[in-house]
Scaffold this active site. Structure first.
Site, mmCIF file in Angstrom:
data_model
loop_
_atom_site.group_PDB
_atom_site.id
_atom_site.type_symbol
_atom_site.label_atom_id
_atom_site.label_comp_id
_atom_site.label_asym_id
_atom_site.label_seq_id
_atom_site.Cartn_x
_atom_site.Cartn_y
_atom_site.Cartn_z
ATOM 1 N N HIS A 264 48.636 44.759 39.636
ATOM 2 C CA HIS A 264 47.579 43.736 39.632
ATOM 3 C C HIS A 264 46.565 43.953 40.755
ATOM 4 O O HIS A 264 45.469 43.420 40.710
ATOM 5 C CB HIS A 264 48.210 42.348 39.771
ATOM 6 C CG HIS A 264 47.763 41.341 38.768
ATOM 7 N ND1 HIS A 264 47.039 41.636 37.621
ATOM 8 C CD2 HIS A 264 47.944 40.002 38.733
ATOM 9 C CE1 HIS A 264 46.804 40.541 36.942
ATOM 10 N NE2 HIS A 264 47.331 39.523 37.585
ATOM 11 N N ASN B 53 44.214 34.225 39.830
ATOM 12 C CA ASN B 53 43.796 33.206 38.859
ATOM 13 C C ASN B 53 42.609 32.361 39.313
ATOM 14 O O ASN B 53 42.044 31.622 38.513
ATOM 15 C CB ASN B 53 44.970 32.289 38.516
ATOM 16 C CG ASN B 53 46.083 33.037 37.825
ATOM 17 O OD1 ASN B 53 45.962 34.224 37.510
ATOM 18 N ND2 ASN B 53 47.174 32.361 37.573
ATOM 19 N N ASN C 92 43.587 36.755 33.665
ATOM 20 C CA ASN C 92 43.269 35.475 34.317
ATOM 21 C C ASN C 92 42.202 35.592 35.399
ATOM 22 O O ASN C 92 41.432 34.655 35.623
ATOM 23 C CB ASN C 92 44.532 34.829 34.872
ATOM 24 C CG ASN C 92 45.424 34.321 33.760
ATOM 25 O OD1 ASN C 92 44.949 33.949 32.697
ATOM 26 N ND2 ASN C 92 46.722 34.313 33.999
ATOM 27 N N ASP D 80 42.719 45.638 36.835
ATOM 28 C CA ASP D 80 43.782 46.266 36.056
ATOM 29 C C ASP D 80 43.633 45.911 34.582
ATOM 30 O O ASP D 80 43.121 44.857 34.242
ATOM 31 C CB ASP D 80 45.152 45.811 36.570
ATOM 32 C CG ASP D 80 45.322 44.295 36.512
ATOM 33 O OD1 ASP D 80 44.554 43.590 37.184
ATOM 34 O OD2 ASP D 80 46.214 43.823 35.788
#
Length: 187
Positions: A19, A66, A112, A91
């Protein structure tokens, strides 16, 4: 002016996770073009410099993935940067490891961080998708993206992929996306 955003999570435990590949790429751009130290501002880390004569602000949101849009929204409003000049490195589960794809606008593919950015600034920004593969078990996606890369993957990213992104990012600033992807696919 251009704003280049790398997506990731701020805690040390997330360093070298799938991530956080956006952070890794922005760090390499920062190093390659000798930008000044990052400063804390707008719920993120920012550094202002030049890439081949163009003013660029590098951004690493510190709001967790997020909520990345909070930071990005504040930065573009403060610097009055057109959304079209925002580039987000992130990513992508749907691309094979280390494959690159660029895209302007469109959907968020379930990411997100992109959803958050889109909710704050709209979706007419450029994305550089960096492939991280997809786990075989769909239910394991959340754990997969927060998992460390293997040693070989980490070496490929730090010694080849991220340096090549840094070297050729100027092509993105010149809107030569196809040329950028061709250079990256050679590696």
């Amino acid at each position: 002016m251009h704003i280049i955003v790398g997506l990731g999570n701020p805690d040390k435990k997330y360093t070298d996770t799938r991530h956080n590949i956006g952070f890794t790429a922005v760090d390499k751009i920062h190093e390659h073009y000798l930008f000044p130290n990052f400063r804390e501002k707008f719920n993120g880390l920012i550094s202002k410099g030049k890439i081949h004569g163009q003013d660029v602000i590098l951004v690493k949101p510190m709001t967790y993935m997020n909520l990345s849009g909070q930071c990005v929204g504040e930065v573009i409003r403060f610097y009055k940067c057109p959304i079209e000049n925002v580039v987000v490195l992130h990513d992508d589960l749907d691309l094979p490891f280390a494959k690159i794809k660029t895209k302007v606008a469109g959907g968020n593919g379930g990411h997100n961080g992109l959803k958050s950015i889109t909710s704050h600034i709209g979706n007419n920004y450029r994305r550089i998708k960096i492939g991280i593969d997809r786990p075989k078990n769909k239910a394991g996606v959340a754990n997969y993206v927060l998992k460390q890369f293997s040693k070989d993957e980490k070496n490929a990213i730090k010694n080849k992929l991220a340096p090549n992104i840094a070297t050729y990012i100027k092509l993105i600033l010149e809107e030569k996306d196809s040329e950028f992807m061709n250079k990256l696919h050679l590696f």
